[in-house]
Design an enzyme around this catalytic site. Structure first.
Site, PDB file in Angstrom:
ATOM      1  N   GLN A   1       0.323  -1.425   0.066  1.00 21.02           N
ATOM      2  CA  GLN A   1      -0.491  -0.426  -0.053  1.00 21.02           C
ATOM      3  C   GLN A   1       1.400   1.448   0.309  1.00 21.02           C
ATOM      4  OE1 GLN A   1      -3.278   2.535   2.950  1.00 21.02           O
ATOM      5  NE2 GLN A   1      -2.757   0.491   3.121  1.00 21.02           N
TER       6      GLN A   1
ATOM      7  N   LYS B   1      16.908 -10.187 -10.154  1.00 21.02           N
ATOM      8  CA  LYS B   1      17.175 -11.801  -9.523  1.00 21.02           C
ATOM      9  C   LYS B   1      17.650 -12.556 -10.973  1.00 21.02           C
ATOM     10  CE  LYS B   1      16.090 -11.457  -5.081  1.00 21.02           C
ATOM     11  NZ  LYS B   1      15.293 -12.339  -3.693  1.00 21.02           N
TER      12      LYS B   1
ATOM     13  N   PHE C   1      10.449  -2.147  -0.413  1.00 26.42           N
ATOM     14  CA  PHE C   1      11.108  -3.117  -0.263  1.00 26.42           C
ATOM     15  C   PHE C   1      11.511  -3.525   2.104  1.00 26.42           C
ATOM     16  CE2 PHE C   1      12.083  -4.505  -4.576  1.00 26.42           C
ATOM     17  CZ  PHE C   1      11.141  -4.812  -4.860  1.00 26.42           C
TER      18      PHE C   1
ATOM     19  N   VAL D   1       7.584  -3.745   8.143  1.00 28.39           N
ATOM     20  CA  VAL D   1       6.288  -3.317   9.031  1.00 28.39           C
ATOM     21  C   VAL D   1       5.497  -2.987   7.751  1.00 28.39           C
ATOM     22  CG1 VAL D   1       5.883  -0.426  10.024  1.00 28.39           C
ATOM     23  CG2 VAL D   1       8.170  -2.078  10.288  1.00 28.39           C
TER      24      VAL D   1
ATOM     25  N   GLU E   1       0.851  -1.475   8.121  1.00 26.94           N
ATOM     26  CA  GLU E   1       0.130  -0.401   8.949  1.00 26.94           C
ATOM     27  C   GLU E   1       0.272  -0.446  10.978  1.00 26.94           C
ATOM     28  OE1 GLU E   1      -1.615   1.875   7.098  1.00 26.94           O
ATOM     29  OE2 GLU E   1      -2.426   3.198   8.646  1.00 26.94           O
TER      30      GLU E   1
ATOM     31  N   ASP F   1       0.841   4.448   5.967  1.00 27.78           N
ATOM     32  CA  ASP F   1       0.815   3.630   4.561  1.00 27.78           C
ATOM     33  C   ASP F   1       0.280   5.042   3.939  1.00 27.78           C
ATOM     34  OD1 ASP F   1       2.243   0.573   4.964  1.00 27.78           O
ATOM     35  OD2 ASP F   1       0.039   0.069   4.851  1.00 27.78           O
TER      36      ASP F   1
ATOM     37  N   GLY G   1      -7.120  20.907  18.827  1.00 21.44           N
ATOM     38  CA  GLY G   1      -7.141  21.755  19.037  1.00 21.44           C
ATOM     39  C   GLY G   1      -8.295  22.845  19.888  1.00 21.44           C
ATOM     40  N   GLY G   2      -7.813  23.716  19.798  1.00 23.84           N
ATOM     41  CA  GLY G   2      -8.207  24.683  21.076  1.00 23.84           C
ATOM     42  C   GLY G   2      -9.901  25.169  21.073  1.00 23.84           C
ATOM     43  N   GLN G   3     -10.349  24.786  19.755  1.00 20.31           N
ATOM     44  CA  GLN G   3     -12.092  24.715  20.358  1.00 20.31           C
ATOM     45  C   GLN G   3     -12.489  23.147  20.768  1.00 20.31           C
ATOM     46  OE1 GLN G   3     -13.106  27.631  19.690  1.00 20.31           O
ATOM     47  NE2 GLN G   3     -11.684  28.917  18.313  1.00 20.31           N
TER      48      GLN G   3
HETATM   49  N1  COA Z   1      12.631 -10.290  -8.949  1.00 19.88           N
HETATM   50  C1  COA Z   1      12.964 -11.231  -8.576  1.00 19.88           C
HETATM   51  N2  COA Z   1      12.623 -11.095  -7.157  1.00 19.88           N
HETATM   52  C2  COA Z   1      11.816 -10.251  -6.595  1.00 19.88           C
HETATM   53  C3  COA Z   1      11.372  -8.997  -7.470  1.00 19.88           C
HETATM   54  C4  COA Z   1      11.884  -9.120  -8.743  1.00 19.88           C
HETATM   55  N3  COA Z   1      10.513  -8.439  -9.040  1.00 19.88           N
HETATM   56  N4  COA Z   1       9.828  -8.535  -6.502  1.00 19.88           N
HETATM   57  C5  COA Z   1      10.876  -8.579  -5.359  1.00 19.88           C
HETATM   58  N5  COA Z   1      11.305  -9.411  -5.342  1.00 19.88           N
HETATM   59  C6  COA Z   1      11.774 -10.224  -4.033  1.00 19.88           C
HETATM   60  C7  COA Z   1      12.558  -9.231  -3.453  1.00 19.88           C
HETATM   61  O1  COA Z   1      14.605  -8.440  -3.589  1.00 19.88           O
HETATM   62  C8  COA Z   1      12.964  -9.763  -1.905  1.00 19.88           C
HETATM   63  O2  COA Z   1      13.754 -10.473  -1.875  1.00 19.88           O
HETATM   64  P1  COA Z   1      14.678 -10.829  -0.408  1.00 19.88           P
HETATM   65  O3  COA Z   1      15.115 -11.308   0.736  1.00 19.88           O
HETATM   66  O4  COA Z   1      16.269 -12.234  -0.951  1.00 19.88           O
HETATM   67  O5  COA Z   1      16.105  -9.558  -1.046  1.00 19.88           O
HETATM   68  C9  COA Z   1      11.640 -10.545  -1.481  1.00 19.88           C
HETATM   69  O6  COA Z   1      11.361 -10.595  -3.136  1.00 19.88           O
HETATM   70  C10 COA Z   1      10.382 -10.433  -0.933  1.00 19.88           C
HETATM   71  O7  COA Z   1      10.885  -8.595  -0.307  1.00 19.88           O
HETATM   72  P2  COA Z   1       9.858  -8.194   1.375  1.00 19.88           P
HETATM   73  O8  COA Z   1       9.917  -6.842   0.602  1.00 19.88           O
HETATM   74  O9  COA Z   1      11.139  -8.094   1.983  1.00 19.88           O
HETATM   75  O10 COA Z   1       8.465  -8.278   0.930  1.00 19.88           O
HETATM   76  P3  COA Z   1       7.649  -9.410   2.351  1.00 19.88           P
HETATM   77  O11 COA Z   1       6.370  -9.907   1.578  1.00 19.88           O
HETATM   78  O12 COA Z   1       8.997 -10.460   2.919  1.00 19.88           O
HETATM   79  O13 COA Z   1       7.467  -7.839   3.461  1.00 19.88           O
HETATM   80  C11 COA Z   1       6.994  -5.826   3.663  1.00 19.88           C
HETATM   81  C12 COA Z   1       6.593  -7.081   2.338  1.00 19.88           C
HETATM   82  C13 COA Z   1       6.248  -4.778   2.849  1.00 19.88           C
HETATM   83  C14 COA Z   1       6.540  -5.878   5.292  1.00 19.88           C
HETATM   84  C15 COA Z   1       8.289  -4.938   3.315  1.00 19.88           C
HETATM   85  O14 COA Z   1       8.594  -5.055   2.097  1.00 19.88           O
HETATM   86  C16 COA Z   1       8.640  -4.031   3.555  1.00 19.88           C
HETATM   87  O15 COA Z   1       8.974  -3.982   5.055  1.00 19.88           O
HETATM   88  N6  COA Z   1       8.819  -2.789   3.280  1.00 19.88           N
HETATM   89  C17 COA Z   1       9.120  -1.099   3.657  1.00 19.88           C
HETATM   90  C18 COA Z   1       7.908  -1.048   4.922  1.00 19.88           C
HETATM   91  C19 COA Z   1       7.036  -0.666   3.427  1.00 19.88           C
HETATM   92  O16 COA Z   1       6.486  -0.291   2.731  1.00 19.88           O
HETATM   93  N7  COA Z   1       5.272  -1.050   4.664  1.00 19.88           N
HETATM   94  C20 COA Z   1       4.178  -0.936   4.171  1.00 19.88           C
HETATM   95  C21 COA Z   1       3.520  -1.902   3.312  1.00 19.88           C
HETATM   96  S1  COA Z   1       1.889  -1.281   3.262  1.00 19.88           S
END
Ligand code: COA
Length: 415
Positions: A17, A75, A97, A137, A139, A168, A247-249
């Protein structure tokens, strides 16, 4: 008509999000947003909270309008070549990410700079540098760590998260502003830069008034504007505010006619000092206009709870819309508690394009929130979200890949 961000190309590595909120806004302002997704999978939200089997969820469609989607395994060495070509062509890389994921993919700041020194790299992370910097993290974690939850809810209940996605979507908005500022600065420096919007910091920014109150509390040991507290004792941290105004109101949520069966038959009522005499006349307490116990804002602070109880006796005789109409005649600030059902049908929001109906090839018509920011010279046309990989061939062709080269990448599952 031209758009504010015409010509700006965004390499969109966002998911879920926070990041998608940012890039959707940039797309609505006219940027060409190319969303990069994992082949076969795509953004996880495509499949989350689905209401129709095998069709992109509303979670996804409502956060990814006006974007193009390409699939790419970043990758894979050949995928990385495509990515390098995209980095050279684009102005901004946006990602949210987990910490370190971009570096693990090999897309370090140094690597990006070598390919395109003008590129802006913009990131949402849960936390900024410090003890939580490596944490993933979502929301509600941000709402809790940013100070919102400890100050939301009622004083006799637990901390509470709020429905507005301040962690988010709020951080996505912060990031979008950072990107636009970095694009502007690049006009004079010619250089890109890193933009970071941590979710904890974004929530805290939106909770600024609570840090104000913490300091007031430490100095005076009381927050007089909280109706529930004149007779209570404050602790050493800003308490949950219930429905008190920030606020103040002084303000509070009051029952209206029908509250026994309708969970949204309520109105927010503000006892603005400027209209105190009008409030007294409307509720039939004219003596309160001159009574020293009620005549001034500081005097009223000592009786906020009974004052709101008296006003509520009046609001309970009217529907929220009837009360609104009467109170507006006297310029008394107030607002009905609107349900999502009522908002979805709101004619003004539809006329302004803030509630829009969008046609999707697989789900048919759905409602979405359009661009809430209105630019007179850059109107927003909301276009449906892309299907997974819908624009892969188109974007690769723009990068100079031949049909055969694209087919070869597809055969090797790079795209
Ligand atoms: N091709 C190949 N690999 C890809 C890719 C692509 N096109 N897109 C993503 N990936 C891989 C990433 O490199 C990562 O690999 P790694 O763990 O080996 O380095 C993996 O997919 C997963 O990415 P990640 O961001 O860790 O996803 P997650 O689902 O485990 O975590 C969150 C999700 C939201 C918790 C995390 O991304 C995060 O904390 N983000 C920052 C804070 C944030 O925006 N949070 C709110 C989200 S609304």
């Amino acid at each position: 008509m031209s758009k504010a961000l015409d010509g700006v190309r965004i390499l969109d590595f966002t998911h879920v999000q926070s990041g998608p909120t940012c890039t959707q806004l940039l797309a609505w302002l006219g940027a060409d947003v190319i969303k990069v997704e994992k082949a076969g999978e795509g953004d996880a939200t495509r499949g989350q909270l689905r209401d129709i089997p095998d069709v992109d969820s509303l979670y996804f469609t409502m956060l990814n309008h006006n974007k193009r989607s390409i699939t790419l395994d970043t990758k894979n060495p050949k995928g990385k070549e495509v990515l390098a070509a995209l980095i050279k062509e684009c102005d901004v890389l946006v990602e949210n990410f987990a910490p370190g994921a971009l570096d693990r993919m090999g897309i370090t700041w140094k690597y990006v700079q070598e390919l395109n020194p003008r590129m802006i790299v913009a990131s949402v992370k849960g936390f900024g540098p410090g003890r939580y910097q490596d944490c993933k993290v979502y929301e509600n974690v941000a709402q809790c760590a940013g100070g919102a939850a400890s100050t939301t809810g009622f004083d006799d209940g637990p901390p509470m998260v709020t429905g507005a996605q301040i962690g988010d979507s709020g951080t996505g908005l912060h990031l979008a502003l950072g990107i636009v500022a970095a694009l502007y600065q690049r006009n004079s420096t010619g250089r890109g830069q890193k933009v970071l919007a941590p979710m904890q910091d974004g929530v805290l920014n939106l909770c600024r008034v609570k840090l104000r109150d913490q300091q007031r509390l430490e100095r005076t040991h009381v927050l007089t504007e909280y109706p529930q507290y004149p007779d209570g004792k404050f602790g050493d941290a800003v308490p949950r505010a219930g429905n008190a105004s920030g606020g103040g109101q002084p303000g509070w949520i009051l029952k209206c006619k029908g509250w026994e069966t309708d969970p949204n038959a309520y109105i927010y009522f503000i006892t603005q000092a400027a209209v105190w005499p009008a409030i007294c006349k409307v509720i039939g307490e004219e003596s309160w206009i001159t009574d020293p116990a009620y005549a001034t804002p500081p005097a009223r602070l000592l009786h906020l709870k009974p004052i709101f109880q008296r006003i509520e006796q009046w609001t309970m005789t009217k529907t929220k819309f009837e009360a609104m109409e009467i109170l507006n005649e006297f310029d008394i600030p107030c607002g009905p508690i609107l349900s999502m059902k009522e908002i979805a049908a709101d004619e003004s929001l539809r006329a302004s394009g803030t509630i829009v109906e969008v046609e999707h090839p697989k789900r048919g018509k759905y409602l979405s929130v359009g661009n809430p920011i209105k630019l007179s010279d850059s109107p927003t046309e909301v276009r449906r979200s892309p299907l997974l990989g819908e624009h892969t061939d188109e974007v690769l062709a723009e990068l100079g890949y031949s049909k055969d080269a694209i087919a070869a990448l597809r055969a090797e599952r790079v795209i």
